[in-house]
Design a protein around this motif. Structure first.
Motif, PDB file in Angstrom:
ATOM      1  N   SER A  79       1.197  -1.290  -0.431  1.00  0.00           N
ATOM      2  CA  SER A  79       0.440  -0.024  -0.051  1.00  0.00           C
ATOM      3  C   SER A  79       0.854   1.216   0.107  1.00  0.00           C
ATOM      4  N   LYS A  92      -5.319   6.281   0.230  1.00  0.00           N
ATOM      5  CA  LYS A  92      -4.321   4.813   0.698  1.00  0.00           C
ATOM      6  C   LYS A  92      -5.383   4.298  -0.410  1.00  0.00           C
ATOM      7  N   THR A  94      -4.293   0.871  -1.869  1.00  0.00           N
ATOM      8  CA  THR A  94      -3.751  -1.222  -1.610  1.00  0.00           C
ATOM      9  C   THR A  94      -4.092  -2.357  -2.618  1.00  0.00           C
ATOM     10  N   SER A  96      -5.639  -5.204  -3.637  1.00  0.00           N
ATOM     11  CA  SER A  96      -6.530  -6.444  -2.863  1.00  0.00           C
ATOM     12  C   SER A  96      -6.329  -7.611  -3.358  1.00  0.00           C
TER      13      SER A  96
END
Length: 199
Positions: A79, A92, A94, A96
């Motif tokens: 991230s 943010k 990230t 996944s």
């Protein structure tokens, strides 16, 4: 007279709110380009957030923004968190899920200037000796987003950044592929030229 003006304004406001309510509840922004490089090369520039700033308009260096990286590049959970020193932007990104080198799925969590969670998917599909790269972002349209879309073409506005980012990603990936092919060719025994040279 004042009552008529207020009544007219109220009618216009109600009509506007009603129109906003009819706007789509979801959105999708998608752009693609073809890159003359193996999928693995392009994938590597997207799956490592330390490299994303070299091509993405959204992550280009900014003196008022601090980026914090976490996790191992090209793995689930990798991230980057950003926050601006003027307190105007925070969020943010990230990883996944992933399926290297075919697909990469990201979750985008925006905190400021507005709260939202969007999904971003990068697909890397073979196109002969090239790679077709598709960048997709989708999510829910809240009331503010719906109202904003009445006055602004969000697909065109954000899509232009996607196009610019993909153009830079294409240049970087093709340059990296050429450099790798050249190095492989130079290292081939008896001066033989590697067969996977990228033109």
């Amino acid at each position: 007279m004042l009552k008529k003006i207020l009544l007219g304004a109220a009618v216009v406001l109600v009509a506007f709110l009603g129109f906003v309510a009819t706007r789509p509840s979801t959105f999708e922004i998608k752009r693609s380009t073809t890159v003359r490089a193996p999928a693995g090369v392009v994938y590597g520039l997207v799956a490592d957030f330390n490299k994303v700033a070299t091509w993405s308009p959204f992550m280009k260096p900014d003196p008022v923004r601090k980026d914090t990286y976490a996790g191992v590049p090209a793995t689930v959970g990798h991230s980057v968190t950003w926050t601006s020193t003027d307190n105007s932007s925070e969020g943010k990104m990230t990883i996944s899920s992933l399926k290297p080198p075919e697909q990469l799925q990201l979750q985008l969590d925006f905190v400021k200037p507005f709260e939202a969670t969007n999904e971003t998917v990068f697909r890397f599909e073979p196109a002969g000796n090239d790679t077709r790269v598709t960048w997709v972002m989708s999510g829910q349209n809240g009331f503010l987003s719906k109202a904003f879309s009445v006055f602004m073409d969000v697909d065109k506005m954000v899509g232009s950044d996607f196009e610019a980012g993909l153009a830079t990603l294409k240049d970087l990936a093709e340059a990296e592929a050429k450099a790798s092919a050249s190095a492989a060719g130079s290292a081939a025994p008896n001066g033989a030229v590697a067969t996977d040279t990228v033109k």
